[in-house]
Design a protein around this motif. Structure first.
Motif, PDB file in Angstrom:
ATOM      1  N   UNK A  18     -15.211  -5.420  -3.965  1.00 30.77           N
ATOM      2  CA  UNK A  18     -15.587  -4.430  -4.971  1.00 30.77           C
ATOM      3  C   UNK A  18     -14.401  -3.732  -5.579  1.00 30.77           C
ATOM      4  N   UNK A  19     -14.678  -2.623  -6.258  1.00 29.85           N
ATOM      5  CA  UNK A  19     -13.662  -1.870  -6.968  1.00 29.85           C
ATOM      6  C   UNK A  19     -12.608  -1.269  -6.064  1.00 29.85           C
ATOM      7  N   UNK A  20     -12.896  -1.142  -4.781  1.00 29.25           N
ATOM      8  CA  UNK A  20     -11.936  -0.560  -3.847  1.00 29.25           C
ATOM      9  C   UNK A  20     -10.730  -1.473  -3.629  1.00 29.25           C
ATOM     10  N   UNK A  21     -10.850  -2.753  -3.990  1.00 27.75           N
ATOM     11  CA  UNK A  21      -9.761  -3.701  -3.726  1.00 27.75           C
ATOM     12  C   UNK A  21      -8.446  -3.244  -4.356  1.00 27.75           C
ATOM     13  N   UNK A  22      -8.479  -2.784  -5.592  1.00 26.89           N
ATOM     14  CA  UNK A  22      -7.245  -2.340  -6.256  1.00 26.89           C
ATOM     15  C   UNK A  22      -6.626  -1.145  -5.549  1.00 26.89           C
ATOM     16  N   UNK A  23      -7.465  -0.228  -5.071  1.00 25.11           N
ATOM     17  CA  UNK A  23      -6.952   0.925  -4.335  1.00 25.11           C
ATOM     18  C   UNK A  23      -6.338   0.498  -3.006  1.00 25.11           C
ATOM     19  N   UNK A  24      -6.960  -0.458  -2.333  1.00 25.84           N
ATOM     20  CA  UNK A  24      -6.417  -0.957  -1.072  1.00 25.84           C
ATOM     21  C   UNK A  24      -5.069  -1.619  -1.322  1.00 25.84           C
ATOM     22  N   UNK A  25      -4.996  -2.428  -2.362  1.00 24.33           N
ATOM     23  CA  UNK A  25      -3.725  -3.087  -2.704  1.00 24.33           C
ATOM     24  C   UNK A  25      -2.655  -2.053  -3.020  1.00 24.33           C
ATOM     25  N   UNK A  26      -3.033  -1.027  -3.742  1.00 16.48           N
ATOM     26  CA  UNK A  26      -2.084   0.048  -4.072  1.00 16.48           C
ATOM     27  C   UNK A  26      -1.606   0.743  -2.799  1.00 16.48           C
ATOM     28  N   UNK A  27      -2.535   1.047  -1.896  1.00 20.35           N
ATOM     29  CA  UNK A  27      -2.178   1.697  -0.631  1.00 20.35           C
ATOM     30  C   UNK A  27      -1.245   0.809   0.190  1.00 20.35           C
ATOM     31  N   UNK A  28      -1.497  -0.491   0.211  1.00 14.95           N
ATOM     32  CA  UNK A  28      -0.627  -1.420   0.932  1.00 14.95           C
ATOM     33  C   UNK A  28       0.796  -1.372   0.373  1.00 14.95           C
ATOM     34  N   UNK A  29       0.907  -1.381  -0.945  1.00 19.97           N
ATOM     35  CA  UNK A  29       2.234  -1.325  -1.579  1.00 19.97           C
ATOM     36  C   UNK A  29       2.929  -0.002  -1.269  1.00 19.97           C
ATOM     37  N   UNK A  30       2.181   1.088  -1.316  1.00 21.39           N
ATOM     38  CA  UNK A  30       2.767   2.396  -1.018  1.00 21.39           C
ATOM     39  C   UNK A  30       3.265   2.466   0.429  1.00 21.39           C
ATOM     40  N   UNK A  31       2.485   1.945   1.350  1.00 19.54           N
ATOM     41  CA  UNK A  31       2.903   1.927   2.753  1.00 19.54           C
ATOM     42  C   UNK A  31       4.136   1.061   2.930  1.00 19.54           C
ATOM     43  N   UNK A  32       4.130  -0.117   2.322  1.00 18.94           N
ATOM     44  CA  UNK A  32       5.270  -1.024   2.453  1.00 18.94           C
ATOM     45  C   UNK A  32       6.556  -0.392   1.926  1.00 18.94           C
ATOM     46  N   UNK A  33       6.440   0.509   0.940  1.00 22.10           N
ATOM     47  CA  UNK A  33       7.622   1.163   0.382  1.00 22.10           C
ATOM     48  C   UNK A  33       7.910   2.512   1.046  1.00 22.10           C
ATOM     49  N   UNK A  34       7.108   2.871   2.065  1.00 26.28           N
ATOM     50  CA  UNK A  34       7.351   4.106   2.803  1.00 26.28           C
ATOM     51  C   UNK A  34       6.776   5.360   2.180  1.00 26.28           C
ATOM     52  N   UNK A  35       5.926   5.219   1.170  1.00 23.74           N
ATOM     53  CA  UNK A  35       5.287   6.368   0.517  1.00 23.74           C
ATOM     54  C   UNK A  35       3.969   6.707   1.220  1.00 23.74           C
ATOM     55  N   UNK A  36       4.092   7.211   2.439  1.00 24.56           N
ATOM     56  CA  UNK A  36       2.923   7.444   3.274  1.00 24.56           C
ATOM     57  C   UNK A  36       1.999   8.528   2.734  1.00 24.56           C
ATOM     58  N   UNK A  37       2.548   9.585   2.185  1.00 28.40           N
ATOM     59  CA  UNK A  37       1.708  10.675   1.675  1.00 28.40           C
ATOM     60  C   UNK A  37       0.840  10.192   0.514  1.00 28.40           C
ATOM     61  N   UNK A  38       1.421   9.432  -0.397  1.00 25.82           N
ATOM     62  CA  UNK A  38       0.641   8.914  -1.520  1.00 25.82           C
ATOM     63  C   UNK A  38      -0.421   7.940  -1.025  1.00 25.82           C
ATOM     64  N   UNK A  39      -0.041   7.062  -0.096  1.00 24.74           N
ATOM     65  CA  UNK A  39      -0.997   6.102   0.453  1.00 24.74           C
ATOM     66  C   UNK A  39      -2.136   6.828   1.156  1.00 24.74           C
ATOM     67  N   UNK A  40      -1.809   7.893   1.888  1.00 24.08           N
ATOM     68  CA  UNK A  40      -2.817   8.658   2.600  1.00 24.08           C
ATOM     69  C   UNK A  40      -3.837   9.245   1.629  1.00 24.08           C
ATOM     70  N   UNK A  41      -3.378   9.743   0.503  1.00 22.05           N
ATOM     71  CA  UNK A  41      -4.290  10.286  -0.502  1.00 22.05           C
ATOM     72  C   UNK A  41      -5.231   9.231  -1.050  1.00 22.05           C
ATOM     73  N   UNK A  42      -4.700   8.071  -1.364  1.00 20.72           N
ATOM     74  CA  UNK A  42      -5.535   6.968  -1.863  1.00 20.72           C
ATOM     75  C   UNK A  42      -6.562   6.574  -0.805  1.00 20.72           C
ATOM     76  N   UNK A  43      -6.111   6.487   0.442  1.00 17.30           N
ATOM     77  CA  UNK A  43      -6.979   6.037   1.525  1.00 17.30           C
ATOM     78  C   UNK A  43      -8.036   7.069   1.903  1.00 17.30           C
ATOM     79  N   UNK A  44      -7.725   8.347   1.735  1.00 16.57           N
ATOM     80  CA  UNK A  44      -8.718   9.386   2.013  1.00 16.57           C
ATOM     81  C   UNK A  44      -9.949   9.183   1.147  1.00 16.57           C
ATOM     82  N   UNK A  45      -9.738   8.859  -0.116  1.00 18.14           N
ATOM     83  CA  UNK A  45     -10.869   8.580  -1.015  1.00 18.14           C
ATOM     84  C   UNK A  45     -11.639   7.344  -0.586  1.00 18.14           C
ATOM     85  N   UNK A  46     -10.931   6.324  -0.121  1.00 20.58           N
ATOM     86  CA  UNK A  46     -11.585   5.078   0.269  1.00 20.58           C
ATOM     87  C   UNK A  46     -12.387   5.211   1.557  1.00 20.58           C
TER      88      UNK A  46
END
Length: 143
Positions: A18-46
């Motif tokens: 579903x539509x969550x796939x793009x958010x998951x992909x974004x969170x994966x990229x953020x984590x891989x680059x060490x942007x944990x706070x941004x990834x956490x925000x995206x994941x909180x919504x998911x």
């Protein structure tokens, strides 16, 4: 792809539909680059929109990256089981959270479970590489 915290490998989980796939992909990229706070925000919504274990695993990685070992442990536990076997990435993440919480014995127990799975799996099963990665991450953290 191997992340800096748990030996995270996206192949350990099926993709969220579903539509969550793009958010998951974004969170994966953020984590891989060490942007944990941004990834956490995206994941909180998911987390509120899906029961996906992958989302909870990623949330655990983000929380661990932010220094919240208690929160990380909760999310890793929610993502842990696939049938009778735990996801190797979730198990290694849980072990790291336990280490940060001062529970080295719990981490040793998790390492033993990973090694047991590895022994049963052998070198040619589909979980061999993720198990090897998870064991290496936990062994390094315990050293």
């Amino acid at each position: 792809m191997s992340g800096p915290i748990t030996g995270y490998c996206p192949d350990n989980f099926r993709s969220v539909n579903g539509g969550a796939y793009n958010d998951v992909s974004r969170a994966q990229r953020l984590i891989a680059s060490g942007n944990y706070a941004q990834a956490d925000g995206v994941l909180t919504n998911l987390v509120g929109r899906t029961s996906s274990r992958q989302v909870r695993f990623l949330k655990g990685v983000a929380r661990l990256g932010l220094g919240d070992a208690t929160g990380a442990r909760r999310y890793f536990e929610q993502s842990l089981y696939r049938g009778r076997n735990g996801y190797p990435g979730a198990m290694s993440g849980l072990a790291l959270a336990e280490i940060r919480l001062g529970n080295r014995d719990a981490a040793q127990d998790i390492l033993g479970k990973l090694r047991n799975q590895q022994e049963k799996c052998g070198s040619d099963c589909d979980r061999a590489k993720p198990l090897d990665q998870a064991i290496a991450v936990v062994e390094k953290a315990l050293a």
